[in-house]
Scaffold this motif. Structure first.
Motif: not given
Ligand code: EPZ
Length: 415
Positions: A27, A124-125, A161, A163, A302, A324
């Protein structure tokens, strides 16, 4: 594709030096697009995902140089707002380029991200956040297109979320007026990103909390910033040491960044000594238990698979509830091939019976953290373990063949 060849069982000893945090570095590379001045990132991990993000900002016109874990970025010549499609599809984290690109150009385009093994990973978020900033979001055949006439500060709700929270913050720093990010994720890497943005002149309050307030500024300056150590790499080597009944010392451990990981493992019998920022793993007898993954400061998703590998050696039946992601158990068949007894109850729950004897085998790494479970299994198993597709593991773990052999492990990497 390269592979690891590990001769087990391994007994680890010595000092482990973690690299910089992957999920902070990615990031911060994106955040360099928010300025036209030089950005220098120290302690930047030399891993495949960082190399992909570097390729992506170079496809936008940035110039970079990267050696000895110092990444220098010159974003002054960035003149495109659509990163290279092929590379963007390879890495999900490419989505974090959108906020900075909208902040810089009032528009952005990004190829639809590729599939992901650990679940459908919706966006979506992120789309909601951009719409809350008044950005027009269009889903075209091959890309998402974003545009706005003027970026105005707003209230956004990234629903924890990680990211999407980072996109909400990076979009706001150059928007006019005040923005408030509600239900912001509060992972340590997000706090580190905020500290970096502040060092560039951003006005942000609430770092490390679930409510972040940003006052937009006209422009941001360059910076020189040191990335925090990778808490997931630290958790992974802790699991490896406990799984092989080893005693090692780990440098640069920030206890509060580990969330409840340390205490959860202590409740399962793990013994640690923590002095300042050094954590020593002591020989421990691990008992079975129940672990739920949660957003920070809960148990990190993770670290779910590395801990699953550890629990194959725990006395009794353990349960893991992955709350998650809907498919983050891609390591089960490989570990069972080696002698583990892991049963998948449903998309979110597995049961692990231990302790089981593990024997070396030829296995495949599927996703990054599943790969970590396989490496730990290779350290536990008697005999030779060959892990193919180790490139996937190397997306997030820097030179572990060197780090593990420095701890006394018989491991080689073959191209
Ligand atoms: C970040 O991913 C990390 N990646 C992931 O690490 C980590 O597992 C995750 O956060 C949770 O801590 C990076 O930072 C690059 P989320 P991110 O959006 O942001 C749902 C690794 O192994 N969701 O917090 O994509 C999603 O499906 C990686 O280093 C929505 O529904 O995770 C999940 O169930 C893997 N809609 C939950 O939220 C959205 O728009 C958490 O996702 C976004 C997410």
């Amino acid at each position: 594709m390269s592979k690891y060849i590990i001769n087990g069982p391994a007994r680890l000893n010595g000092i482990f030096q973690p690299s910089g945090a992957k999920n902070a570095a990615l990031k911060m590379i994106a955040a360099s697009l928010l300025t036209k001045e030089k950005v220098i990132l120290e302690n930047c991990p030399d891993i495949l995902d960082v190399r992909s993000l570097i390729d992506l900002i170079e496809s936008l016109g940035a110039k970079t140089s990267f050696s000895n874990n110092v990444l220098e970025i010159d974003p002054s010549k960035v003149n495109k707002f659509r990163p290279d499609d092929k590379i963007a599809k390879k890495i999900r984290a490419s989505i974090v380029l959108v906020g900075p690109l909208i902040a810089r150009f009032n528009k952005a385009q990004i190829a639809h991200p590729g599939g992901c093994l650990i679940g459908n990973r919706p966006l979506d978020a992120h789309m909601e956040v951009f719409k809350q900033y008044g950005v027009k979001v269009e889903s075209k055949k091959n890309s998402y297109n974003f545009s706005t006439l003027k970026l105005i500060g707003a209230k956004t709700f990234p629903c924890l979320s990680v990211t999407a929270t980072e996109n909400a913050i990076m979009t706001a720093v150059l928007a006019s007026g005040i923005s408030v990010v509600y239900a912001a994720a509060a992972e340590p890497e997000i706090k580190d990103l905020i500290l970096m943005l502040r060092s560039m002149g951003a006005k942000i309050k609430g770092a490390g909390t679930h409510n972040v307030t940003i006052e937009g500024v006209k422009k941001l300056s360059g910076t020189r910033f040191r990335i925090i150590p990778d808490r997931i790499e630290i958790g992974t080597i802790v699991c490896a040491a406990l799984a092989t009944n080893s005693e090692i010392t780990i440098n640069d451990v920030r206890e509060k960044d580990m969330g409840n990981f340390i205490y959860k493992l202590e409740s399962l019998g793990a013994k640690f000594k923590i002095e300042n920022s050094q954590l020593t793993v002591l020989k421990s007898k691990i008992i079975s238990g129940k672990i739920d993954t949660r957003t920070y400061p809960g148990f990190s998703t993770d670290l779910q698979s590395p801990t699953a590998a550890l629990l194959t050696q725990a006395h009794g039946k353990s349960r893991k509830f992955e709350t998650l992601f809907e498919n983050r158990f891609n390591f089960i068949s490989e570990l069972n091939k080696m002698g583990a007894k892991i049963k998948q109850i449903n998309d979110f729950v597995i049961e692990i019976s231990g302790p089981t004897n593990m024997t070396g085998a030829k296995i495949e790494s599927s996703d990054l953290r599943a790969g970590a479970a396989l490496v730990i299994a290779g350290l536990i198993a008697k005999g030779k373990t060959v892990i193919n597709n180790i490139d996937i593991f190397e997306r997030g773990y820097e030179k572990w063949e060197n780090k593990l052999s420095n701890l006394g492990v018989e491991i080689i990497k073959e191209e």
